[in-house]
Design a protein around this motif. Structure first.
Motif, PDB file in Angstrom:
ATOM      1  N   UNK A 208      39.403  39.949  41.288  1.00  9.62           N
ATOM      2  CA  UNK A 208      38.065  40.273  40.799  1.00  9.62           C
ATOM      3  C   UNK A 208      37.090  39.152  41.128  1.00  9.62           C
ATOM      4  N   UNK A 209      37.504  37.913  40.940  1.00  9.66           N
ATOM      5  CA  UNK A 209      36.636  36.780  41.274  1.00  9.66           C
ATOM      6  C   UNK A 209      36.280  36.811  42.767  1.00  9.66           C
ATOM      7  N   UNK A 210      37.238  37.153  43.604  1.00 12.45           N
ATOM      8  CA  UNK A 210      36.985  37.263  45.041  1.00 12.45           C
ATOM      9  C   UNK A 210      35.987  38.353  45.370  1.00 12.45           C
ATOM     10  N   UNK A 211      36.097  39.494  44.699  1.00 11.46           N
ATOM     11  CA  UNK A 211      35.147  40.589  44.909  1.00 11.46           C
ATOM     12  C   UNK A 211      33.734  40.162  44.528  1.00 11.46           C
ATOM     13  N   UNK A 212      33.621  39.406  43.439  1.00 15.85           N
ATOM     14  CA  UNK A 212      32.307  38.940  42.999  1.00 15.85           C
ATOM     15  C   UNK A 212      31.724  37.967  44.007  1.00 15.85           C
ATOM     16  N   UNK A 213      32.560  37.098  44.541  1.00 13.33           N
ATOM     17  CA  UNK A 213      32.092  36.142  45.554  1.00 13.33           C
ATOM     18  C   UNK A 213      31.607  36.873  46.798  1.00 13.33           C
ATOM     19  N   UNK A 214      32.281  37.956  47.176  1.00 18.38           N
ATOM     20  CA  UNK A 214      31.842  38.749  48.329  1.00 18.38           C
ATOM     21  C   UNK A 214      30.468  39.373  48.086  1.00 18.38           C
TER      22      UNK A 214
ATOM     23  N   UNK B 162      27.503  42.318  38.559  1.00 20.55           N
ATOM     24  CA  UNK B 162      28.471  42.284  39.654  1.00 20.55           C
ATOM     25  C   UNK B 162      29.843  42.779  39.191  1.00 20.55           C
ATOM     26  N   UNK B 163      30.243  42.400  37.980  1.00 21.92           N
ATOM     27  CA  UNK B 163      31.523  42.866  37.440  1.00 21.92           C
ATOM     28  C   UNK B 163      31.484  44.372  37.249  1.00 21.92           C
ATOM     29  N   UNK B 164      30.388  44.872  36.720  1.00 15.44           N
ATOM     30  CA  UNK B 164      30.216  46.325  36.535  1.00 15.44           C
ATOM     31  C   UNK B 164      30.390  47.044  37.865  1.00 15.44           C
ATOM     32  N   UNK B 165      29.735  46.532  38.902  1.00 18.28           N
ATOM     33  CA  UNK B 165      29.812  47.162  40.221  1.00 18.28           C
ATOM     34  C   UNK B 165      31.211  47.049  40.820  1.00 18.28           C
ATOM     35  N   UNK B 166      31.823  45.868  40.698  1.00 19.13           N
ATOM     36  CA  UNK B 166      33.152  45.651  41.278  1.00 19.13           C
ATOM     37  C   UNK B 166      34.204  46.532  40.611  1.00 19.13           C
TER      38      UNK B 166
END
Length: 78
Positions: free
Chosen positions: A30-36, A63-67
């Motif tokens: 999840x942290x990686x997705x947010x960084x992207x 960003x968390x909501x979207x990811x």
């Protein structure tokens, strides 16, 4: 007339954890997705947010909501 204060605690961190685990995503993933998405987030920061020991910024929440592909209402459910 006495002022009535309403206190409502919403454990967003617990909701994030529950939704993340429901999507079978690890904290690092999840942290990686947010960084992207251009939102700087480390796994350590995500751990603190999920535990409720670190405040979450609006940009991080969005960003968390979207990811996770969820709504704000789902994030605010306790």
């Amino acid at each position: 007339m006495k002022e009535q204060k309403i206190k409502q605690d919403i454990c967003i961190g617990a909701s994030i954890r529950r939704l993340r685990q429901g999507k079978k995503l690890g904290q690092t993933e999840l942290a990686g997705l947010l960084q992207l998405e251009g939102v700087p987030m480390t796994r350590e920061a995500l751990v603190k947010i999920e535990r409720g020991t670190q405040h979450i910024q609006a940009s991080q929440l969005r960003a968390i909501k979207n990811a996770l592909g969820v709504t704000y209402d789902e994030l605010l459910e306790s």
